[in-house]
Scaffold this motif. Structure first.
Motif, short mmCIF file in Angstrom:
data_model
loop_
_atom_site.label_atom_id
_atom_site.label_comp_id
_atom_site.label_asym_id
_atom_site.label_seq_id
_atom_site.Cartn_x
_atom_site.Cartn_y
_atom_site.Cartn_z
N LEU A 173 2.72 3.21 16.02
CA LEU A 173 3.68 4.66 16.47
C LEU A 173 3.98 5.56 15.44
O LEU A 173 3.96 6.31 14.86
CB LEU A 173 4.28 4.68 17.55
CG LEU A 173 3.32 5.13 19.02
CD1 LEU A 173 3.62 5.68 20.49
CD2 LEU A 173 2.26 6.07 18.38
N ARG A 174 4.68 4.30 14.46
CA ARG A 174 5.35 4.83 14.05
C ARG A 174 4.44 4.80 12.15
O ARG A 174 4.87 5.78 11.73
CB ARG A 174 7.17 3.83 13.40
CG ARG A 174 7.96 4.29 14.58
CD ARG A 174 9.01 3.60 13.95
NE ARG A 174 10.21 3.97 15.22
CZ ARG A 174 10.81 3.09 16.02
NH1 ARG A 174 10.24 1.87 16.23
NH2 ARG A 174 11.65 3.60 17.18
N THR A 187 8.43 13.09 17.72
CA THR A 187 7.71 13.33 18.29
C THR A 187 7.42 11.60 18.65
O THR A 187 7.34 11.29 19.78
CB THR A 187 7.19 14.04 19.10
OG1 THR A 187 7.73 15.79 19.08
CG2 THR A 187 6.68 14.44 20.52
N VAL A 188 6.51 11.45 17.97
CA VAL A 188 5.97 9.90 17.88
C VAL A 188 6.75 8.81 17.64
O VAL A 188 6.90 7.92 18.55
CB VAL A 188 5.07 9.72 16.36
CG1 VAL A 188 3.94 8.66 16.77
CG2 VAL A 188 4.04 10.76 16.29
N ALA A 189 7.60 9.29 17.24
CA ALA A 189 8.54 7.71 17.25
C ALA A 189 9.81 7.49 19.07
O ALA A 189 10.06 6.81 19.28
CB ALA A 189 10.05 8.12 16.23
N ALA A 190 10.18 8.78 18.94
CA ALA A 190 10.40 9.25 19.84
C ALA A 190 10.04 8.78 21.86
O ALA A 190 10.70 8.57 22.59
CB ALA A 190 11.40 10.70 20.59
N LEU A 191 8.66 9.15 21.59
CA LEU A 191 7.97 8.82 23.01
C LEU A 191 7.64 7.90 23.73
O LEU A 191 8.00 7.61 24.50
CB LEU A 191 6.57 9.53 22.96
CG LEU A 191 5.66 9.79 24.23
CD1 LEU A 191 5.96 10.71 25.27
CD2 LEU A 191 4.31 9.94 23.50
N PRO A 192 7.54 6.36 23.13
CA PRO A 192 8.44 4.82 23.63
C PRO A 192 9.43 4.64 24.02
O PRO A 192 9.71 4.28 25.44
CB PRO A 192 7.72 3.97 22.25
CG PRO A 192 7.07 5.05 21.42
CD PRO A 192 7.55 6.02 21.90
N VAL A 193 10.51 4.65 23.64
CA VAL A 193 11.97 4.85 23.98
C VAL A 193 11.55 6.01 25.40
O VAL A 193 12.67 6.01 26.39
CB VAL A 193 13.16 5.39 22.96
CG1 VAL A 193 14.66 5.14 23.78
CG2 VAL A 193 12.59 4.36 21.83
N LEU A 194 11.46 7.63 25.32
CA LEU A 194 11.40 8.38 25.71
C LEU A 194 10.89 7.96 27.43
O LEU A 194 11.59 7.94 28.63
CB LEU A 194 11.15 9.67 26.09
CG LEU A 194 10.80 10.93 26.68
CD1 LEU A 194 12.23 11.09 27.57
CD2 LEU A 194 10.53 12.03 26.05
#
Length: 269
Positions: free
Chosen positions: A10-11, A243-250
């Motif tokens: 994703l990153r 948003t792309v980088a945050a989504l997996p953690v979220l």
């Protein structure tokens, strides 16, 4: 694929939008999307493969808007007594990034709601069916993403019905929800026009990720997790690297909190 691998992928996709955010649904006036690549446009415009009989298979019509008795016209959150949340995305930007976000949501067993801009659907018509085929909600975020609350009745009507017509042409339905562009809530006029166009409710939100301000992925995650609770509707955007980088953690943290990410229709219904 491991969680680390997914985040790395994703990153890597985030590099598509590095160097400037793509236009998103609530970006400041004057922001404009990066021009899509010819390959992306060609991919999205490609017709469906014909059925074995030689005729193109017609996909099923998308769900239509529903009225929810007991709910206000403008809905900002769902029931507070069920561990569910709705992640809602303002639909605009590079379709490759949109697909990466949808893929990641689906890997986590999450379903989301996409409020699409009509001109985005014109440029990438295949994305509408991709959203629906993933089990997600698809709705109306006006035709051109202008300040719809500040428009005359005629212009606001054209913005709402213009996007609705594109959704109907692509999916057989005007979509399940309407959200005004450049505003969390609709003005009384826009609310009335949306209902006239077939939307019993306006979908607002109670948690704003502020991802369109490009605050960094950790800040996006904090903004969401600091306010989310049972029944929350979260505002996010396609087209931003944060948003792309945050989504997996979220998504991992929501699962840890036993909050299930569902469509807005599932949340309210």
């Amino acid at each position: 694929m491991t969680t680390s691998d997914r985040r790395s992928a994703l990153r890597a996709g985030a590099g598509l939008v590095a160097g400037g955010a793509l236009a998103a649904a609530c970006s400041p006036p004057g922001a404009s999307p990066a021009a899509p690549s010819a390959a992306a446009v060609a991919h999205d415009a490609a017709p469906s493969a014909p059925a074995a009989s030689g005729r193109a298979a017609r996909p099923p019509a998308a769900p239509s808007p529903r009225a929810f008795p007991g709910q206000p016209v403008q809905i900002a959150h769902g029931p507070r007594d069920r561990p569910r949340v709705a992640l809602t995305f303002h639909g605009q930007g590079d379709p490759a990034v949109a697909r990466a976000l949808l893929d990641e949501a689906e890997r986590h067993g999450a379903r989301v709601t996409v409020l699409a801009v009509g001109t985005w659907l014109d440029e990438h018509p295949g994305i509408a069916r991709r959203i629906l085929d993933g089990g997600h909600d698809l709705g109306n975020h006006t035709l051109r993403h202008l300040d719809v609350n500040a428009m005359s009745e005629a212009d606001a009507t054209a913005e709402i019905t213009g996007c609705a017509e594109r959704l109907r042409r692509l999916t057989g339905s005007v979509g399940t929800w309407f959200r005004p562009s450049r505003a969390a809530r609709a003005s009384p006029l826009v609310e009335r026009l949306a209902r006239r166009a077939g939307y019993p409710h306006v979908l607002s939100y109670d948690v704003d990720s502020l991802d369109f301000t490009s605050p960094g992925a950790p800040a996006v995650t904090r903004n969401v997790l600091g306010g989310v609770r049972d029944g929350s509707v979260v505002s996010l955007h396609f087209g931003y690297a944060d948003t792309v980088a945050a989504l997996p953690v979220l998504l991992d943290e929501l699962a840890r909190r036993r909050l299930r990410a569902v469509t807005a229709t599932e949340l309210i219904g």
